[in-house]
Design an enzyme around this catalytic site. Structure first.
Site, short mmCIF file in Angstrom:
data_model
loop_
_atom_site.label_atom_id
_atom_site.label_comp_id
_atom_site.label_asym_id
_atom_site.label_seq_id
_atom_site.Cartn_x
_atom_site.Cartn_y
_atom_site.Cartn_z
N ARG A 7 -0.28 14.84 -23.32
CA ARG A 7 -0.97 15.94 -24.00
C ARG A 7 -0.31 17.27 -23.65
O ARG A 7 -0.96 18.31 -23.53
CB ARG A 7 -2.45 15.96 -23.64
CG ARG A 7 -3.16 14.62 -23.85
CD ARG A 7 -4.60 14.62 -23.37
NE ARG A 7 -5.09 13.24 -23.23
CZ ARG A 7 -6.25 12.90 -22.66
NH1 ARG A 7 -7.04 13.85 -22.19
NH2 ARG A 7 -6.60 11.65 -22.56
N ASP A 35 -2.22 13.48 -29.50
CA ASP A 35 -3.24 12.69 -30.20
C ASP A 35 -3.55 13.33 -31.55
O ASP A 35 -3.86 14.52 -31.62
CB ASP A 35 -4.53 12.66 -29.38
CG ASP A 35 -4.29 12.20 -27.94
OD1 ASP A 35 -4.27 10.99 -27.72
OD2 ASP A 35 -4.12 13.07 -27.06
N HIS A 48 -7.60 15.12 -28.28
CA HIS A 48 -7.84 13.78 -27.77
C HIS A 48 -9.22 13.26 -28.14
O HIS A 48 -9.37 12.18 -28.73
CB HIS A 48 -7.67 13.72 -26.25
CG HIS A 48 -7.98 12.38 -25.67
ND1 HIS A 48 -9.24 12.03 -25.21
CD2 HIS A 48 -7.22 11.28 -25.52
CE1 HIS A 48 -9.22 10.78 -24.79
NE2 HIS A 48 -8.01 10.30 -24.96
N ASP A 228 0.28 14.11 -16.46
CA ASP A 228 -0.20 15.47 -16.70
C ASP A 228 0.66 16.50 -16.00
O ASP A 228 0.56 17.70 -16.28
CB ASP A 228 -1.65 15.61 -16.19
CG ASP A 228 -2.62 14.66 -16.88
OD1 ASP A 228 -2.36 14.27 -18.03
OD2 ASP A 228 -3.64 14.31 -16.25
#
Length: 239
Positions: A7, A35, A48, A228
């Site tokens: 992400r 996403d 997401h 992340d």
């Protein structure tokens, strides 16, 4: 071992926002992950959760809101005052960031809760129009979607996403027609994943955020990790 920014650089920046993706774009990592969902009026956006409650100052489902409504909410403030004003991005806006970079893009099609009928066709068309289809790995928890994309974009890798531990992971991938298996960190530590790797599957693991887990995944023969903290793990892996 390859690194995907999960992400974007979401450990330090608000996930799935343009600032998070810009941060990832400056890193010499392999790729990024995002996403895709669709608004009420048909715009492909990046988020997401099916609802915007967790990562914005708004409430409700993306599929029930127009793009204009979604853009009225702040998607950065929850992560810190310095990110105030970040908006939910479109897929096109994210593609624009990576058009001139080397990064591969893992697009997760979020159809495991809501169908978003035909979303795969819209995404593939947009990628073709941007000349970026060959830089994409698709993935989904919706394994019917995996089978559809394998047929519609046969030149692309399509990763089957798993959260639970399957004893016959390799056989399940063969049944679907893919050898790209995207599994959770917990599942990756089990024997079924080790067996899948030994049988030649491409295994990618989410979400790997510590140096210790990075080292373990590398030892297991995992092809890539989603993290992340892409810069931290990149520096660790290249020390």
């Amino acid at each position: 071992m390859k690194i995907f920014a999960h992400r974007g650089a979401s450990g330090d920046f608000p996930e799935n926002t343009l600032c998070s993706f810009r941060e990832a774009a400056r890193l010499p990592i392999y790729g990024i992950e995002l996403d895709v969902q669709r608004t009420k009026d048909g715009i492909l956006v990046i988020n997401h959760d099916e609802r915007i409650n967790r990562t914005s100052n708004g409430e409700g489902y993306i599929r029930d809101m127009t793009f204009e409504e979604l853009r009225s909410y702040d998607f950065g403030l929850w992560k810190g005052e310095q990110f105030a004003g970040e908006k939910i991005p479109t897929l096109q806006e994210v593609l624009d960031i990576f058009k001139t970079t080397h990064h591969m893009i893992n697009i997760e099609l979020k159809t495991d809760v809501f169908l978003y009928k035909g979303i795969e066709d819209e995404v593939i068309t947009m990628l073709e129009e941007n000349g970026m289809l060959d830089r994409v790995v698709f993935s989904s928890f919706d394994h019917e979607m995996v089978e559809r994309v394998l047929k519609k974009a046969p030149q692309n890798e399509v990763g089957a996403l798993f959260m639970k531990i399957l004893v016959n992971l390799h056989e399940y991938g063969v049944m679907m027609g893919t050898d790209a298996l995207h599994v959770s960190l917990v599942a990756a530590k089990r024997e079924a994943v080790k067996t899948a790797i030994e049988r030649g599957n491409i295994v990618r693991v989410y979400t790997v955020n510590t140096k210790e887990d990075y080292d373990l995944m590398k030892k297991l023969g995992v092809e890539a990790v989603f993290t992340d903290y892409p810069e931290k793990l990149y520096l660790h892996g290249n020390r």
